[in-house]
Design a protein around this motif. Structure first.
Motif, PDB file in Angstrom:
ATOM      1  N   ARG A   1       0.824  -1.203   0.000  1.00  0.00           N
ATOM      2  CA  ARG A   1       0.000   0.000   0.000  1.00  0.00           C
ATOM      3  C   ARG A   1       0.863   1.260   0.000  1.00  0.00           C
ATOM      4  O   ARG A   1       1.987   1.261   0.495  1.00  0.00           O
ATOM      5  CB  ARG A   1      -0.944  -0.007   1.204  1.00  0.00           C
ATOM      6  CG  ARG A   1      -2.010  -1.095   1.095  1.00  0.00           C
ATOM      7  CD  ARG A   1      -3.054  -0.970   2.180  1.00  0.00           C
ATOM      8  NE  ARG A   1      -3.747   0.313   2.167  1.00  0.00           N
ATOM      9  CZ  ARG A   1      -4.755   0.609   1.347  1.00  0.00           C
ATOM     10  NH1 ARG A   1      -5.176  -0.272   0.459  1.00  0.00           N
ATOM     11  NH2 ARG A   1      -5.337   1.790   1.417  1.00  0.00           N
ATOM     12  N   ARG A   2       0.310   2.305  -0.570  1.00  0.00           N
ATOM     13  CA  ARG A   2       1.009   3.594  -0.618  1.00  0.00           C
ATOM     14  C   ARG A   2       1.319   4.074   0.795  1.00  0.00           C
ATOM     15  O   ARG A   2       2.386   4.613   1.064  1.00  0.00           O
ATOM     16  CB  ARG A   2       0.142   4.610  -1.365  1.00  0.00           C
ATOM     17  CG  ARG A   2       0.795   5.945  -1.631  1.00  0.00           C
ATOM     18  CD  ARG A   2       0.026   6.751  -2.664  1.00  0.00           C
ATOM     19  NE  ARG A   2      -1.412   6.704  -2.443  1.00  0.00           N
ATOM     20  CZ  ARG A   2      -2.279   6.122  -3.287  1.00  0.00           C
ATOM     21  NH1 ARG A   2      -1.832   5.535  -4.382  1.00  0.00           N
ATOM     22  NH2 ARG A   2      -3.576   6.129  -3.031  1.00  0.00           N
ATOM     23  N   ASN A   3       0.377   3.878   1.704  1.00  0.00           N
ATOM     24  CA  ASN A   3       0.552   4.215   3.116  1.00  0.00           C
ATOM     25  C   ASN A   3       0.269   2.948   3.918  1.00  0.00           C
ATOM     26  O   ASN A   3      -0.872   2.492   3.987  1.00  0.00           O
ATOM     27  CB  ASN A   3      -0.410   5.341   3.513  1.00  0.00           C
ATOM     28  CG  ASN A   3      -0.243   5.769   4.960  1.00  0.00           C
ATOM     29  OD1 ASN A   3       0.393   5.079   5.761  1.00  0.00           O
ATOM     30  ND2 ASN A   3      -0.819   6.911   5.316  1.00  0.00           N
ATOM     31  N   SER A   4       1.306   2.366   4.510  1.00  0.00           N
ATOM     32  CA  SER A   4       1.160   1.072   5.181  1.00  0.00           C
ATOM     33  C   SER A   4       0.355   1.151   6.475  1.00  0.00           C
ATOM     34  O   SER A   4       0.068   0.120   7.085  1.00  0.00           O
ATOM     35  CB  SER A   4       2.536   0.476   5.481  1.00  0.00           C
ATOM     36  OG  SER A   4       3.277   1.335   6.334  1.00  0.00           O
ATOM     37  N   SER A   5      -0.020   2.358   6.890  1.00  0.00           N
ATOM     38  CA  SER A   5      -0.861   2.491   8.085  1.00  0.00           C
ATOM     39  C   SER A   5      -2.345   2.506   7.717  1.00  0.00           C
ATOM     40  O   SER A   5      -3.198   2.667   8.582  1.00  0.00           O
ATOM     41  CB  SER A   5      -0.506   3.772   8.853  1.00  0.00           C
ATOM     42  OG  SER A   5      -0.834   4.924   8.099  1.00  0.00           O
ATOM     43  N   THR A   6      -2.635   2.334   6.425  1.00  0.00           N
ATOM     44  CA  THR A   6      -4.026   2.276   5.979  1.00  0.00           C
ATOM     45  C   THR A   6      -4.331   0.892   5.421  1.00  0.00           C
ATOM     46  O   THR A   6      -3.430   0.147   5.034  1.00  0.00           O
ATOM     47  CB  THR A   6      -4.313   3.322   4.886  1.00  0.00           C
ATOM     48  OG1 THR A   6      -3.574   2.980   3.694  1.00  0.00           O
ATOM     49  CG2 THR A   6      -3.929   4.713   5.345  1.00  0.00           C
TER      50      THR A   6
END
Length: 227
Positions: free
Chosen positions: A190-195
Motif C-alpha cells: 500500500r502507498r501508506n502502510s498504516s491504511t
C-alpha cells in the motif's frame, strides 16, 4: 453448502493450513493468539477474525493498483527503462533476460523490501532431484547407509540448484507478479502502510487459500467447514 465444499476443506492437511496462516500473519502484520482459532469451524468465521485483527485506517482504494505502481517503479529503476512501457500484461522474460536474471531479481527484492520468490529450476532438473530423493527413501528398506548417503547428496544438490541455478520464471506477467506480491505483502504494497481497505481482506484470504492449497475459489464459501 454442498458435500463437495465440505470434503474439499476437510481433506486439507492441518499443517498446510498452518503454513497459510503464518503467511497471512506476515502479510497483514499481526499474530494470532494461541487459542484464538480453536472454535473456528467455517471459512467465513476465519475471514471475520482476520478482518477484525488487521489494524489501520480504513480507506476505500485498490491495493493491487498501488502494488502495481510500486512494482512498476522498482522495475523501471533497476532496469533503467521508461515506467510507462510496463503494463500488467508485460512479459517478465522480456524485462529480465536470462543472463543476469538472478541478479536483477535480487535487486528487485531489495528495491521493494519484499521477498520475491518467482524463480524456479528447469523441469528436468527438478524431476531428477525428486526421483533421486524418492529412490533414496525407498532404498532405506534395503540398505540404510546407502540410502542416507543418497538422500544427503540429493538434498545438497537441491539446495545448490535453487540457490545458484534457478532462472525459470514461475509467473508470466507483471500483473501476475503484482497479484502474488500484494497477497503476500499486503501492508507493504500500500502507498501508506498504516491504511487498509477492509473490504479487500476477505478476498485476499480467499486468494491465499486458493493459490497456496490449490483450491477452486468456488469451494471457499463462508459456509465451507474445516471440521
Amino acid at each position: 453448502m454442498t458435500d463437495t465444499t465440505t470434503i474439499e476443506l476437510k481433506n486439507i492437511d492441518p499443517g498446510d493450513i498452518s503454513d497459510v496462516l503464518v503467511k497471512i500473519e506476515k502479510s497483514f502484520g499481526f499474530k494470532f493468539g494461541d487459542t484464538e482459532l480453536k472454535d473456528v469451524k467455517t471459512f467465513g468465521e476465519l475471514c471475520d477474525i482476520i478482518t477484525s485483527r488487521v489494524q489501520g485506517d480504513n480507506v476505500d482504494d485498490c491495493t493491487n493498483q498501488q502494488g502495481f505502481y510500486k512494482i512498476r517503479n522498482a522495475i523501471a529503476t533497476i532496469q533503467a527503462t521508461d515506467k510507462n512501457s510496463i503494463t500488467p500484461d508485460t512479459n517478465l522474460q522480456q524485462i529480465f533476460p536470462r543472463p543476469n536474471r538472478r541478479k536483477k531479481i535480487k535487486e528487485l527484492k531489495n528495491e521493494l523490501d519484499m521477498a520475491v520468490d518467482i524463480l524456479d529450476i528447469k523441469g528436468w532438473l527438478r524431476w531428477t532431484i525428486f526421483s533421486g530423493v524418492a529412490g533414496s527413501l525407498i532404498m532405506f528398506f534395503f540398505n540404510w547407509k546407502l540410502a542416507l548417503s543418497g538422500l544427503t547428496f540429493f538434498i545438497v544438490i537441491s539446495w545448490a540448484a535453487y540457490n545458484f541455478f534457478a532462472k525459470e520464471f514461475k509467473l508470466a506477467t507483471v500483473g501476475q507478479l503484482t497479484e502474488k506480491l500484494v497477497r503476500e505483502n499486503y501492508l507493504k504494497s500500500r502507498r501508506n502502510s498504516s491504511t487498509i481497505n477492509r473490504n479487500e481482506i476477505a478476498r485476499k484470504v480467499k486468494e491465499f487459500f486458493s493459490k497456496e492449497l490449490d483450491l477452486e475459489e468456488e469451494v471457499l464459501t463462508r459456509q465451507a467447514t474445516f471440521v
